[in-house]
Design a protein around this motif. Structure first.
Motif, short mmCIF file in Angstrom:
data_model
loop_
_atom_site.label_atom_id
_atom_site.label_comp_id
_atom_site.label_asym_id
_atom_site.label_seq_id
_atom_site.Cartn_x
_atom_site.Cartn_y
_atom_site.Cartn_z
N VAL A 1 0.86 -1.18 0.00
CA VAL A 1 0.00 0.00 0.00
C VAL A 1 0.90 1.23 0.00
CG1 VAL A 1 -1.71 1.25 1.35
CG2 VAL A 1 -1.79 -1.22 1.29
N PHE A 2 0.57 2.19 -0.85
CA PHE A 2 1.40 3.39 -0.99
C PHE A 2 0.66 4.64 -0.50
CE2 PHE A 2 2.51 0.36 -4.32
CZ PHE A 2 3.89 0.27 -4.19
N GLN A 3 1.43 5.69 -0.31
CA GLN A 3 0.85 6.97 0.11
C GLN A 3 -0.17 7.50 -0.91
OE1 GLN A 3 3.87 9.78 1.13
NE2 GLN A 3 2.49 11.53 1.11
N ASP A 4 0.17 7.35 -2.20
CA ASP A 4 -0.66 7.95 -3.25
C ASP A 4 -1.62 6.94 -3.90
OD1 ASP A 4 1.20 6.47 -4.55
OD2 ASP A 4 1.83 8.04 -5.94
N PHE A 5 -1.95 5.87 -3.21
CA PHE A 5 -2.98 4.89 -3.56
C PHE A 5 -2.67 4.08 -4.84
CE2 PHE A 5 -5.52 8.83 -2.16
CZ PHE A 5 -5.19 8.65 -0.83
N LYS A 6 -2.18 4.75 -5.89
CA LYS A 6 -1.85 4.09 -7.16
C LYS A 6 -3.02 3.28 -7.74
CE LYS A 6 3.16 3.78 -6.36
NZ LYS A 6 3.45 5.17 -6.79
N LEU A 7 -4.21 3.90 -7.76
CA LEU A 7 -5.36 3.24 -8.39
C LEU A 7 -5.40 3.59 -9.87
CD1 LEU A 7 -8.04 3.95 -5.64
CD2 LEU A 7 -6.61 1.92 -5.93
N LEU A 8 -6.02 2.73 -10.66
CA LEU A 8 -6.15 3.01 -12.10
C LEU A 8 -7.43 3.81 -12.30
CD1 LEU A 8 -5.23 -0.55 -13.44
CD2 LEU A 8 -3.74 1.45 -13.24
N ASN A 9 -7.28 5.03 -12.81
CA ASN A 9 -8.42 5.93 -12.91
C ASN A 9 -9.43 5.55 -13.99
OD1 ASN A 9 -7.93 7.71 -10.78
ND2 ASN A 9 -6.29 8.68 -11.97
N ASP A 10 -9.00 4.73 -14.95
CA ASP A 10 -9.93 4.33 -16.01
C ASP A 10 -10.60 2.99 -15.71
OD1 ASP A 10 -7.56 2.98 -16.24
OD2 ASP A 10 -7.57 2.96 -18.44
N ARG A 11 -10.39 2.47 -14.51
CA ARG A 11 -11.06 1.23 -14.09
C ARG A 11 -11.91 1.52 -12.88
NH1 ARG A 11 -7.89 -3.26 -15.93
NH2 ARG A 11 -6.79 -2.47 -17.75
N ASN A 12 -13.06 0.82 -12.78
CA ASN A 12 -13.88 1.05 -11.60
C ASN A 12 -13.28 0.34 -10.37
OD1 ASN A 12 -14.77 -1.62 -11.59
ND2 ASN A 12 -16.68 -1.15 -12.66
N ILE A 13 -13.93 0.53 -9.23
CA ILE A 13 -13.36 0.04 -7.97
C ILE A 13 -13.28 -1.49 -7.98
CG2 ILE A 13 -13.67 -0.01 -5.45
CD1 ILE A 13 -12.82 2.76 -6.80
N PHE A 14 -14.33 -2.13 -8.49
CA PHE A 14 -14.29 -3.60 -8.58
C PHE A 14 -13.04 -4.03 -9.34
CE2 PHE A 14 -14.89 -7.65 -10.53
CZ PHE A 14 -15.65 -8.40 -9.66
N GLU A 15 -12.82 -3.42 -10.52
CA GLU A 15 -11.69 -3.84 -11.36
C GLU A 15 -10.34 -3.53 -10.71
OE1 GLU A 15 -13.82 -3.25 -15.70
OE2 GLU A 15 -13.08 -1.51 -14.62
N ASN A 16 -10.28 -2.39 -10.00
CA ASN A 16 -9.04 -2.06 -9.30
C ASN A 16 -8.69 -3.11 -8.25
OD1 ASN A 16 -7.43 0.65 -9.64
ND2 ASN A 16 -9.56 1.13 -10.19
N ILE A 17 -9.71 -3.53 -7.49
CA ILE A 17 -9.44 -4.52 -6.44
C ILE A 17 -9.10 -5.88 -7.06
CG2 ILE A 17 -10.45 -5.75 -4.48
CD1 ILE A 17 -12.21 -3.29 -4.00
N ALA A 18 -9.78 -6.18 -8.18
CA ALA A 18 -9.61 -7.50 -8.80
C ALA A 18 -8.30 -7.63 -9.57
CB ALA A 18 -10.79 -7.79 -9.72
N LEU A 19 -7.64 -6.52 -9.83
CA LEU A 19 -6.47 -6.52 -10.72
C LEU A 19 -5.46 -7.65 -10.46
CD1 LEU A 19 -5.71 -4.68 -13.11
CD2 LEU A 19 -4.09 -3.57 -11.58
N PRO A 20 -5.01 -7.84 -9.20
CA PRO A 20 -4.03 -8.92 -8.98
C PRO A 20 -4.58 -10.30 -9.36
CG PRO A 20 -4.17 -7.47 -7.07
CD PRO A 20 -5.30 -7.10 -7.98
#
Ligand code: ATP
Ligand code: MG
Length: 222
Positions: free
Chosen positions: A83-102
């Motif tokens: 986990v990083f300070q700046d979250f490093k989420l993908l802005n063009d993916r929704n939350i489900f997809e961000n969590i599912a990425l790994p």
């Protein structure tokens, strides 16, 4: 679980660690402190094999920095949440997809992905945000998403690099409590921060300080 033996590391123009030793057991919670630029992020990068020691040996479970090849790195990272300070989420993916990425990367089947994402997002309190996008969420919520993503492979070790650095004190405390809860469920945590208020609130944890290229165990004065 994690062991540093006489580990040295430096960047071309700056020595960071000289013959450092460290042992972390399953389920432990460690704060990693030290002034800005001292090497906290570098230490975490050595653990997840983004950097290699110039001398000495780092072992995490069956992984050994001396024997690691590039193709082993993804397998190591599946066992470590970050986990990083700046979250490093993908802005063009929704939350489900961000969590599912790994899980997408590991080739997990769709129905299993759904179950795991629903499960972790309800535990972490973001189930109702799964269809939103990162920019719809507050900083604290985005950090919860990045914690959910870090935990989706059920890692034995969670590395948090200044995870509250972009959050206000109240939300910071909630994130610290969440990470502590994750720890009580069995995941070891290494939490890098220069925020001493957080360290002082969690008095029973091990505190590791980087100073003069070495690691020191420190105790808070009562
Ligand atoms: N890729 C690099 N090449 C050269 N020097 C680097 C590199 N990455 C970091 N450094 C330097 O190494 C030192 C340690 O950096 P590091 O990011 O580990 O510090 P930190 O303790 O995490 O600091 P902060 O609290 O500000 O995050 C710093 O002086 C930094 O400028
Ligand atoms: Mg840092």
């Amino acid at each position: 679980m994690l062991k540093f033996e006489n580990v040295s590391f430096g960047y071309p123009n700056k020595n960071i660690f000289s013959k450092v030793n460290l042992f972390v057991n399953y389920g432990e919670f460690l704060f990693l402190v030290g002034e800005s630029g001292i090497g906290k992020t570098t230490l975490l990068k050595l653990i997840y094999s983004d950097l290699k020691p110039t001398e000495g040996d780092i072992t995490f479970e069956d992984f050994d920095s001396k024997k690691m090849e590039n193709r082993d790195i993804p397998y190591l990272r599946r066992k470590i949440g970050i986990v990083f300070q700046d979250f490093k989420l993908l802005n063009d993916r929704n939350i489900f997809e961000n969590i599912a990425l790994p899980l997408y990367i590991s080739g997990v089947k769709e129905d299993k992905i759904k179950k795991r994402v629903f499960d972790i997002s309800s535990k972490i309190g973001i189930f109702d945000k799964l269809n939103n996008y990162p920019y719809d969420l507050s900083g604290g919520e985005q950090q919860r998403v990045s914690i959910a993503r870090a935990m989706i492979n059920e890692p034995k070790l969670l590395l948090a690099d200044e995870p509250t650095g972009n959050l206000d004190p109240f939300i910071s405390l909630e994130i610290v409590k969440l990470i502590n809860e994750i720890n009580t469920l069995g995941t070891a945590v290494i939490f890098a921060t220069h925020n001493f208020d957080i360290v002082k609130k969690m008095r029973d944890k091990r505190i590791l300080q980087i100073k003069e290229n070495k690691l020191f165990e420190v105790k808070l004065k009562i």
